[in-house]
Design a protein around this motif. Structure first.
Motif, PDB file in Angstrom:
ATOM      1  N   ARG A 155      -5.704   7.940  -2.570  1.00 45.35           N
ATOM      2  CA  ARG A 155      -4.470   8.398  -2.986  1.00 45.35           C
ATOM      3  C   ARG A 155      -3.749   7.279  -3.941  1.00 45.35           C
ATOM      4  N   PRO A 156      -3.616   7.225  -5.043  1.00 41.87           N
ATOM      5  CA  PRO A 156      -3.046   6.076  -6.042  1.00 41.87           C
ATOM      6  C   PRO A 156      -1.656   5.872  -5.455  1.00 41.87           C
ATOM      7  N   TYR A 157      -1.241   4.413  -5.774  1.00 40.56           N
ATOM      8  CA  TYR A 157       0.036   4.070  -5.362  1.00 40.56           C
ATOM      9  C   TYR A 157       1.070   4.424  -6.107  1.00 40.56           C
ATOM     10  N   VAL A 158       2.144   5.188  -5.663  1.00 45.77           N
ATOM     11  CA  VAL A 158       3.495   5.445  -6.339  1.00 45.77           C
ATOM     12  C   VAL A 158       4.560   4.823  -6.061  1.00 45.77           C
ATOM     13  N   ARG A 159       5.081   3.953  -6.818  1.00 51.40           N
ATOM     14  CA  ARG A 159       6.148   3.140  -6.687  1.00 51.40           C
ATOM     15  C   ARG A 159       7.306   3.831  -6.566  1.00 51.40           C
ATOM     16  N   PRO A 160       8.272   3.937  -5.566  1.00 47.52           N
ATOM     17  CA  PRO A 160       9.428   4.559  -5.438  1.00 47.52           C
ATOM     18  C   PRO A 160      10.487   4.032  -6.410  1.00 47.52           C
ATOM     19  N   MET A 161      11.380   4.953  -7.088  1.00 47.11           N
ATOM     20  CA  MET A 161      12.180   4.265  -8.225  1.00 47.11           C
ATOM     21  C   MET A 161      13.634   4.664  -7.792  1.00 47.11           C
TER      22      MET A 161
ATOM     23  N   TRP B  29      16.680   1.831  -6.998  1.00 46.54           N
ATOM     24  CA  TRP B  29      15.824   0.351  -7.137  1.00 46.54           C
ATOM     25  C   TRP B  29      16.918  -0.836  -7.715  1.00 46.54           C
TER      26      TRP B  29
END
Length: 132
Positions: A5-11, A14
């Motif tokens: 699974r690709p890394y999805v940065r939480p926004m 922030w």
């Protein structure tokens, strides 16, 4: 094929993690008050061009307690916006060298605020003199 699974940065949130970004977002939020007040003044200009009756109706609408409250809130927001604008000025402009030494940040911020206060006082005096 790779099933990773690709890394999805939480926004979400922030900007709340760093005080610098909180101040930046509040500064940007106060720009909405600047835009709203500009729209109010533009509306007044349009009403002035429509004649005396429209102008007087606009002036009487500004005496509404909600408008007065908005103007006080806008004054505080615009004052904070002005302060933060001049606060970041030394970091964004090229270095100012006077007498072979770099001008300190507080001098740039202070002189900007002093000029803004003097221009505001002069404009207030001009308008006060025209109204009387």
């Amino acid at each position: 094929m790779n099933k990773r699974r690709p890394y999805v940065r939480p926004m979400d949130g922030w900007w709340r993690k760093n005080p610098f970004f909180v101040e930046y977002m509040v500064h940007e939020g106060t720009a909405l008050f600047v835009a709203a007040y500009a729209a109010i003044l533009l509306t007044g200009l349009v009403r002035l061009s429509q004649g005396e009756a429209a102008w007087n109706a606009w002036l009487s609408a500004l005496k509404n307690p909600w408008y007065v409250g908005f103007h006080l809130l806008a004054l505080a927001a615009i004052a904070y916006h002005t302060y933060t604008w001049f606060k970041i000025m030394p970091r964004t402009m090229p270095p100012v060298v006077v007498g072979g030494q770099r001008l300190p940040a507080w001098a740039i911020t202070g002189s900007g605020l002093a000029v803004a206060a003097a221009a505001s006082a002069a404009l207030l005096g001009l308008v006060w003199g025209l109204v009387r």
